[in-house]
Structure formats: C-alpha cells, structure tokens
Design a protein around this motif. Structure first.
Motif, PDB file in Angstrom:
ATOM      1  N   ALA A  24       0.852  -1.190   0.000  1.00  0.00           N
ATOM      2  CA  ALA A  24       0.000   0.000   0.000  1.00  0.00           C
ATOM      3  C   ALA A  24       0.886   1.239   0.000  1.00  0.00           C
ATOM      4  O   ALA A  24       1.793   1.358   0.822  1.00  0.00           O
ATOM      5  CB  ALA A  24      -0.897   0.008   1.223  1.00  0.00           C
ATOM      6  N   TYR A  25       0.634   2.132  -0.935  1.00  0.00           N
ATOM      7  CA  TYR A  25       1.303   3.432  -0.968  1.00  0.00           C
ATOM      8  C   TYR A  25       0.286   4.436  -0.456  1.00  0.00           C
ATOM      9  O   TYR A  25      -0.772   4.603  -1.037  1.00  0.00           O
ATOM     10  CB  TYR A  25       1.740   3.784  -2.385  1.00  0.00           C
TER      11      TYR A  25
ATOM     12  N   ASP B 261       0.358  -0.490  10.989  1.00  0.00           N
ATOM     13  CA  ASP B 261      -0.461  -1.596  11.480  1.00  0.00           C
ATOM     14  C   ASP B 261      -1.953  -1.290  11.399  1.00  0.00           C
ATOM     15  O   ASP B 261      -2.763  -2.191  11.181  1.00  0.00           O
ATOM     16  CB  ASP B 261      -0.056  -1.996  12.890  1.00  0.00           C
ATOM     17  N   GLN B 262      -2.336  -0.030  11.534  1.00  0.00           N
ATOM     18  CA  GLN B 262      -3.743   0.354  11.403  1.00  0.00           C
ATOM     19  C   GLN B 262      -4.223   0.132   9.976  1.00  0.00           C
ATOM     20  O   GLN B 262      -5.321  -0.380   9.758  1.00  0.00           O
ATOM     21  CB  GLN B 262      -3.940   1.819  11.779  1.00  0.00           C
TER      22      GLN B 262
ATOM     23  N   VAL C 136      -7.301  -3.100   5.946  1.00  0.00           N
ATOM     24  CA  VAL C 136      -7.370  -3.770   4.646  1.00  0.00           C
ATOM     25  C   VAL C 136      -7.605  -5.263   4.827  1.00  0.00           C
ATOM     26  O   VAL C 136      -8.372  -5.875   4.081  1.00  0.00           O
ATOM     27  CB  VAL C 136      -6.097  -3.493   3.815  1.00  0.00           C
ATOM     28  N   GLN C 137      -6.985  -5.865   5.816  1.00  0.00           N
ATOM     29  CA  GLN C 137      -7.138  -7.297   6.075  1.00  0.00           C
ATOM     30  C   GLN C 137      -8.594  -7.659   6.343  1.00  0.00           C
ATOM     31  O   GLN C 137      -9.056  -8.721   5.944  1.00  0.00           O
ATOM     32  CB  GLN C 137      -6.267  -7.718   7.247  1.00  0.00           C
TER      33      GLN C 137
ATOM     34  N   LYS D 222      -4.072  -9.546   1.336  1.00  0.00           N
ATOM     35  CA  LYS D 222      -3.786  -8.637   2.451  1.00  0.00           C
ATOM     36  C   LYS D 222      -2.437  -7.935   2.246  1.00  0.00           C
ATOM     37  O   LYS D 222      -1.501  -8.493   1.675  1.00  0.00           O
ATOM     38  CB  LYS D 222      -3.837  -9.363   3.788  1.00  0.00           C
ATOM     39  N   ILE D 223      -2.370  -6.726   2.733  1.00  0.00           N
ATOM     40  CA  ILE D 223      -1.195  -5.875   2.578  1.00  0.00           C
ATOM     41  C   ILE D 223      -0.054  -6.431   3.417  1.00  0.00           C
ATOM     42  O   ILE D 223      -0.221  -6.745   4.586  1.00  0.00           O
ATOM     43  CB  ILE D 223      -1.524  -4.430   3.032  1.00  0.00           C
ATOM     44  N   ARG D 224       1.125  -6.514   2.815  1.00  0.00           N
ATOM     45  CA  ARG D 224       2.305  -6.992   3.529  1.00  0.00           C
ATOM     46  C   ARG D 224       3.238  -5.853   3.914  1.00  0.00           C
ATOM     47  O   ARG D 224       4.095  -5.993   4.764  1.00  0.00           O
ATOM     48  CB  ARG D 224       3.090  -7.994   2.686  1.00  0.00           C
ATOM     49  N   LYS D 225       3.083  -4.708   3.252  1.00  0.00           N
ATOM     50  CA  LYS D 225       3.971  -3.574   3.490  1.00  0.00           C
ATOM     51  C   LYS D 225       3.207  -2.288   3.203  1.00  0.00           C
ATOM     52  O   LYS D 225       2.391  -2.241   2.303  1.00  0.00           O
ATOM     53  CB  LYS D 225       5.196  -3.668   2.585  1.00  0.00           C
ATOM     54  N   VAL D 226       3.506  -1.249   3.986  1.00  0.00           N
ATOM     55  CA  VAL D 226       2.913   0.073   3.786  1.00  0.00           C
ATOM     56  C   VAL D 226       4.047   1.070   3.607  1.00  0.00           C
ATOM     57  O   VAL D 226       4.993   1.087   4.391  1.00  0.00           O
ATOM     58  CB  VAL D 226       2.039   0.490   4.992  1.00  0.00           C
ATOM     59  N   VAL D 227       3.935   1.883   2.560  1.00  0.00           N
ATOM     60  CA  VAL D 227       4.930   2.918   2.288  1.00  0.00           C
ATOM     61  C   VAL D 227       4.211   4.259   2.266  1.00  0.00           C
ATOM     62  O   VAL D 227       3.251   4.441   1.514  1.00  0.00           O
ATOM     63  CB  VAL D 227       5.643   2.679   0.932  1.00  0.00           C
ATOM     64  N   PHE D 228       4.651   5.183   3.111  1.00  0.00           N
ATOM     65  CA  PHE D 228       4.079   6.527   3.124  1.00  0.00           C
ATOM     66  C   PHE D 228       4.842   7.395   2.146  1.00  0.00           C
ATOM     67  O   PHE D 228       6.081   7.449   2.182  1.00  0.00           O
ATOM     68  CB  PHE D 228       4.149   7.118   4.539  1.00  0.00           C
TER      69      PHE D 228
END
Length: 75
Positions: free
Chosen positions: A9-10, A23-24, A29-30, A38-44
C-alpha cells in the motif's frame, strides 16, 4: 515459498494526520479483502507519481519501495 510480487500500500497522508500507522492500515485492509490480497507492506509517500495523462507510474512506485527498504535497513 512466496512467488511474484507482494501486495504493498502506498499511502499519502492528509495534512495534519500524524497518528496514522502501518499496522492500522494493514488491519483495516485485512478485514476487507481475501487473505492472499492482504497488505504486507505500507509505504508513506508525499504524492503518487502520475503521468501527464493521469496514469499511475508503477515503475516509480517500485523505486520508492526499494528506497524505503534501503532506508530502513540503514537505521
């Protein structure tokens, strides 16, 4: 063994939104998608890179992911 790409997720934070955490986003998304999605990584990011016609530039997003991984490994 995992094969292929993993879901990432970006996220562009709204101005003034400082309390949003990885984690939120992952738990939200999960609860909405199938387990394999399901998302494994989040990048801001500051902004999603787009072409002049408005298409998302996926190659630049992959570069942002690699930079994020390198930045975390240096910490």
């Amino acid at each position: 063994m995992d094969a292929g790409e993993i879901p990432v997720a970006y996220v562009v934070k709204k101005q003034g939104s400082t309390h949003l955490q990885e984690d939120q986003i992952m738990s939200f998304v999960q609860s909405k998608v199938a387990p394999y999605k399901k998302i494994r990584k989040v990048v801001f990011v500051e902004a999603i890179p787009r072409s002049p016609s408005g298409k998302i530039l996926k190659r630049q997003l992959k570069c942002l992911l690699q930079e994020s991984i390198l930045h975390r490994s240096r910490m």
